[in-house]
Motif scaffolding. Structure first.
Motif, PDB file in Angstrom:
ATOM      1  N   MET A   1       0.910   5.248   0.221  1.00  0.00           N
ATOM      2  CA  MET A   1       0.038   6.965   0.723  1.00  0.00           C
ATOM      3  C   MET A   1       0.755   7.692  -0.727  1.00  0.00           C
ATOM      4  O   MET A   1       2.509   7.882   0.286  1.00  0.00           O
TER       5      MET A   1
ATOM      6  N   ARG B   1      -2.536  -4.674   8.372  1.00  0.00           N
ATOM      7  CA  ARG B   1      -3.337  -5.499   8.182  1.00  0.00           C
ATOM      8  C   ARG B   1      -3.189  -6.737   6.725  1.00  0.00           C
ATOM      9  O   ARG B   1      -3.343  -7.598   6.857  1.00  0.00           O
TER      10      ARG B   1
ATOM     11  N   LEU C   1      -2.879   1.529   8.996  1.00  0.00           N
ATOM     12  CA  LEU C   1      -3.943   0.676   8.924  1.00  0.00           C
ATOM     13  C   LEU C   1      -3.121  -0.230   7.654  1.00  0.00           C
ATOM     14  O   LEU C   1      -3.470  -1.614   8.243  1.00  0.00           O
ATOM     15  N   PHE C   2      -3.630   0.073   7.237  1.00  0.00           N
ATOM     16  CA  PHE C   2      -2.648  -1.302   5.580  1.00  0.00           C
ATOM     17  C   PHE C   2      -1.479  -1.665   6.193  1.00  0.00           C
ATOM     18  O   PHE C   2      -1.644  -3.322   6.111  1.00  0.00           O
TER      19      PHE C   2
ATOM     20  N   ALA D   1       0.623  -0.459  -0.164  1.00  0.00           N
ATOM     21  CA  ALA D   1      -0.009   0.022   0.125  1.00  0.00           C
ATOM     22  C   ALA D   1       0.696   1.118   0.162  1.00  0.00           C
ATOM     23  O   ALA D   1       2.108   0.781   0.737  1.00  0.00           O
TER      24      ALA D   1
ATOM     25  N   VAL E   1      -2.508  12.011   8.190  1.00  0.00           N
ATOM     26  CA  VAL E   1      -4.110  10.598   7.446  1.00  0.00           C
ATOM     27  C   VAL E   1      -3.003  10.007   7.473  1.00  0.00           C
ATOM     28  O   VAL E   1      -3.079   8.387   7.171  1.00  0.00           O
ATOM     29  N   CYS E   2      -2.019  10.430   6.262  1.00  0.00           N
ATOM     30  CA  CYS E   2      -1.495   9.413   5.413  1.00  0.00           C
ATOM     31  C   CYS E   2      -0.158   8.657   6.452  1.00  0.00           C
ATOM     32  O   CYS E   2      -0.303   7.228   5.855  1.00  0.00           O
ATOM     33  N   THR E   3       0.193   9.042   7.635  1.00  0.00           N
ATOM     34  CA  THR E   3       0.273   8.041   8.460  1.00  0.00           C
ATOM     35  C   THR E   3      -0.162   7.135   8.983  1.00  0.00           C
ATOM     36  O   THR E   3       0.009   5.895   9.389  1.00  0.00           O
ATOM     37  N   GLN E   4      -1.301   7.474   9.635  1.00  0.00           N
ATOM     38  CA  GLN E   4      -1.935   6.239  10.152  1.00  0.00           C
ATOM     39  C   GLN E   4      -2.654   4.998   9.296  1.00  0.00           C
ATOM     40  O   GLN E   4      -2.922   4.503   9.865  1.00  0.00           O
ATOM     41  N   ARG E   5      -3.568   6.003   8.022  1.00  0.00           N
ATOM     42  CA  ARG E   5      -4.472   5.001   6.656  1.00  0.00           C
ATOM     43  C   ARG E   5      -2.700   4.212   5.984  1.00  0.00           C
ATOM     44  O   ARG E   5      -3.191   2.983   6.295  1.00  0.00           O
ATOM     45  N   ALA E   6      -1.508   4.746   6.299  1.00  0.00           N
ATOM     46  CA  ALA E   6      -0.183   3.243   5.675  1.00  0.00           C
ATOM     47  C   ALA E   6      -0.207   2.432   7.673  1.00  0.00           C
ATOM     48  O   ALA E   6       0.250   1.362   7.402  1.00  0.00           O
TER      49      ALA E   6
END
Length: 59
Positions: free
Chosen positions: A12, A38, A34-35, A10, A27-32
């Motif tokens: 970002m 997972r 989470l990916f 993934a 947002v970028c670091t949190q989403r990264a």
């Protein structure tokens, strides 16, 4: 949606990573993150390499 056991890289993309950037760094670091949880790993790509970037990432 891919199953949790599948491998996925993934990415970002953001212009730059700064502590105060309208929430985009968060947002970028949190989403990264989470990916990465997972699928095993994730990357944040930026086009503005700053000398203090390792410290920003560490925070």
């Amino acid at each position: 949606m891919a199953a949790a056991s599948e491998h996925l890289d993934a990415y970002m993309v953001t212009w730059k990573l700064e502590r105060e950037f309208g929430g985009m760094t968060t947002v970028c670091t949190q989403r990264a993150g989470l990916f990465a949880q997972r699928y095993g790993r994730a990357f944040v790509v930026t086009f503005n390499r700053a000398p203090d970037q390792p410290q920003v990432v560490a925070r």
